[in-house]
Scaffold this active site. Structure first.
Site, PDB file in Angstrom:
ATOM      1  N   GLN A 117      -6.162  -8.417  -2.202  1.00  0.00           N
ATOM      2  CA  GLN A 117      -6.043  -7.405  -1.141  1.00  0.00           C
ATOM      3  C   GLN A 117      -7.459  -6.903  -0.568  1.00  0.00           C
ATOM      4  OE1 GLN A 117      -4.161  -7.274  -3.839  1.00  0.00           O
ATOM      5  NE2 GLN A 117      -2.108  -6.360  -3.465  1.00  0.00           N
TER       6      GLN A 117
ATOM      7  N   ARG B 172       9.824  -1.168  -4.900  1.00  0.00           N
ATOM      8  CA  ARG B 172       8.685  -1.154  -5.848  1.00  0.00           C
ATOM      9  C   ARG B 172       8.802   0.163  -6.531  1.00  0.00           C
ATOM     10  NH1 ARG B 172       3.930  -3.642  -3.173  1.00  0.00           N
ATOM     11  NH2 ARG B 172       3.011  -3.559  -5.159  1.00  0.00           N
TER      12      ARG B 172
ATOM     13  N   GLY C 148       0.646  -1.125  -0.082  1.00  0.00           N
ATOM     14  CA  GLY C 148      -0.064  -0.149  -0.087  1.00  0.00           C
ATOM     15  C   GLY C 148       0.948   1.330   0.019  1.00  0.00           C
ATOM     16  N   ALA C 149       0.605   2.120  -1.002  1.00  0.00           N
ATOM     17  CA  ALA C 149       1.467   3.272  -1.128  1.00  0.00           C
ATOM     18  C   ALA C 149       2.098   3.965  -0.073  1.00  0.00           C
ATOM     19  CB  ALA C 149       0.882   4.258  -2.202  1.00  0.00           C
TER      20      ALA C 149
ATOM     21  N   ASP D 145      -1.804   5.033  -6.174  1.00  0.00           N
ATOM     22  CA  ASP D 145      -0.109   4.652  -5.874  1.00  0.00           C
ATOM     23  C   ASP D 145       0.626   6.016  -6.562  1.00  0.00           C
ATOM     24  OD1 ASP D 145      -0.135   1.727  -4.827  1.00  0.00           O
ATOM     25  OD2 ASP D 145      -1.792   1.812  -6.283  1.00  0.00           O
TER      26      ASP D 145
ATOM     27  N   ASN E 184      -3.475   2.960  -9.943  1.00  0.00           N
ATOM     28  CA  ASN E 184      -3.651   2.363  -8.727  1.00  0.00           C
ATOM     29  C   ASN E 184      -3.866   0.671  -9.151  1.00  0.00           C
ATOM     30  OD1 ASN E 184      -4.763   2.115  -6.186  1.00  0.00           O
ATOM     31  ND2 ASN E 184      -6.794   1.709  -6.910  1.00  0.00           N
ATOM     32  N   LYS E 185      -4.133   0.089  -8.012  1.00  0.00           N
ATOM     33  CA  LYS E 185      -3.953  -1.509  -8.438  1.00  0.00           C
ATOM     34  C   LYS E 185      -4.880  -2.029  -9.404  1.00  0.00           C
ATOM     35  CE  LYS E 185      -2.567  -3.713  -6.235  1.00  0.00           C
ATOM     36  NZ  LYS E 185      -1.049  -4.447  -6.673  1.00  0.00           N
TER      37      LYS E 185
END
Ligand code: MRU
Length: 347
Positions: free
Chosen positions: A190, A91, A52-53, A231, A241-242
Site C-alpha cells: 500500500q 474486515r 483503509g479504516a 485501524d 495498524n498495518k
C-alpha cells in the site's frame, strides 16, 4: 483530492449506488467501481477495492443504507440484522467499520431515509475529521522535516485528506519543505503503490523505502518523525495498524524518533481495554506469494514471486503498545496515548 485536475472522493453514494475508486488497480489504472447492492459493497470491502479504516467505515455505512433500502417491509429488522453481520464479517480489525454499521443500523430502525442520512453524515464527518487531523498534525512538522510513514493512511484510506498524510498535505500547502520516506509495506505494498501515487500527484518529494530499511535510515539520523494511521485504538492507547508498524515503532524508540499515530475518534474502541483484545485479520497467503504489476503490454498481471510450493503466513495488522507512541493526532487535538487522556477525549 485531485486526480487529473478533477476532485474525487474515495467513496460516495448517489441514490442506491456506491461509487468507489478501484484501489486494486492503482497506481496503474484509475477506475471507478460501482456497487449496486449491500452484497456487492461487502465484496468491494473484502477484496480491497476499497481499503483503509476510514474508507472501509464510510463504505460499510453506505452498505447498511443499501441494505435498509433492499429490506422487505415484512422482514425489515431481521434482514437488516443479517446484513449487518455480513458487512461486519468482511474486515474484522477496522474499528470504523463497526462504528458505521452500528450507527446506520440504529438510524435504519427509524426509517430508510434516516439510514441514508446517517451514512452520508458518516462520510461527510470523515472528511472534516481528516482535515482537522491535518491542521493539528501540521503544528508538529517543522520546515525541512523528513517524515517516514507506513502503509497508506492517505486520502485513499479515508473519504478525503487521510489521517497520517493529512498533516503532510497541510505542511506542504503551507510551503514547508518536507521529504517523505514511504515504507513499501509488503505484502500488498500500500505504501509503494498508493501512498507514493498520492504524494506524486501532489508533487511532494518522497522515496519508497524497502520495508527492512527502517533501522538503517533512522540510525543515520535521516528521519525527524514518523506518522502512521490506525485501524483500531484500544482504551489504553494500544494501536492496531498495518503489519510492520510495531517494528517501526521499536526502531523509532531505539533512535529517538518521535512516533505519532493519526486517527479520528471513530477509530477508538473504548470497549477494548488493551491491544490484546483486538482481533487481527489473517489474510490469504497468496498476497505474500504473488505480486501484481504492470506488464510492458499495459496489462496488469499477478505473478508468483516466492518459492513454488512454500506456504506463507499473512497477518494483516499488528499492535503497537501505547508506550511506544509519542502522541495520537485526532480531530480534537493531540493526546498522549493513556487511559486518562483517552477518557478526557470522549467526555
Ligand atoms: O489492509 P488495509 O489496506 O485496509 O490496511 C489498513 C490501512 O490502510 C492501514 O493500516 C492504515 O495505516 C490505517 S487506516 C487509514
Amino acid at each position: 483530492m485531485k486526480v487529473n485536475n478533477k476532485h474525487y472522493l474515495t467513496v460516495w453514494m448517489e441514490g442506491s449506488t456506491v461509487y468507489l475508486i478501484e484501489q486494486n488497480l492503482l497506481p496503474f489504472k484509475f477506475q471507478i467501481h460501482k456497487s449496486e447492492s449491500y452484497k456487492e459493497s461487502c465484496i468491494a470491502i473484502k477484496t480491497m477495492i476499497v481499503r483503509g479504516a476510514g474508507a472501509i467505515g464510510a463504505t460499510a455505512g453506505f452498505a447498511m443504507a443499501q441494505a435498509s433500502n433492499e429490506a422487505p417491509e415484512n422482514d425489515y429488522i431481521k434482514f437488516l440484522e443479517k446484513a449487518k453481520k455480513e458487512i461486519e464479517a468482511t474486515r474484522p480489525t477496522a474499528r470504523n467499520l463497526f462504528y458505521a454499521t452500528n450507527r446506520v443500523f440504529n438510524a435504519a430502525k427509524i426509517s430508510k431515509q434516516e439510514a441514508y442520512k446517517a451514512a452520508q453524515d458518516i462520510a461527510a464527518e470523515n472528511v472534516q475529521d481528516a482535515k482537522k487531523i491535518g491542521e493539528f498534525g501540521n503544528e508538529l512538522i517543522k520546515d525541512g522535516y523528513n517524515i517516514e510513514t507506513h502503509c497508506n493512511a492517505g486520502w485513499l484510506g479515508f473519504v478525503d485528506y487521510g489521517s497520517a498524510l493529512s498533516p503532510i498535505y497541510a505542511a506542504n500547502n503551507e510551503g514547508k519543505k518536507i521529504f517523505v520516506y514511504v515504507d513499501e509495506t509488503r505484502p500488498r505494498s500500500q505504501g509503494a503503490r498508493l501512498t507514493a501515487w498520492e504524494l506524486k500527484n501532489e508533487n511532494i518529494p518522497h522515496a519508497i523505502l524497502p520495508d527492512n530499511a527502517g533501522a538503517y535510515i533512522m540510525s543515520r539520523g535521516k528521519v525527524d518523525m514518523m506518522i502512521v494511521g490506525a485501524d483500531r485504538i484500544a482504551a489504553n492507547g494500544d494501536v492496531a495498524n498495518k503489519i510492520g508498524t510495531f517494528e517501526k515503532a521499536i526502531v523509532a524508540r531505539e533512535f529517538n524518533v518521535p512516533f505519532y499515530v493519526a486517527a479520528p475518534c471513530s477509530t477508538f474502541d473504548l470497549d477494548c481495554h488493551t491491544g490484546n483484545n483486538i482481533i487481527i485479520e489473517q489474510r490469504d497467503e497468496d498476497e505474500v506469494l504473488y505480486q501484481t504489476g504492470l506488464l510492458n503490454n499495459g496489462e496488469i498481471e499477478k505473478v508468483l514471486v516466492c518459492s513454488p510450493g512454500s506456504n506463507a503466513i499473512n497477518p494483516a495488522f499488528d499492535v503497537t503498545p501505547a508506550d511506544y507512541i509519542t502522541g495520537i493526532i485526532t480531530e480534537k487535538g493531540i493526546i498522549k496515548p493513556s487511559v486518562e487522556e483517552i477518557k478526557k477525549l470522549f467526555k
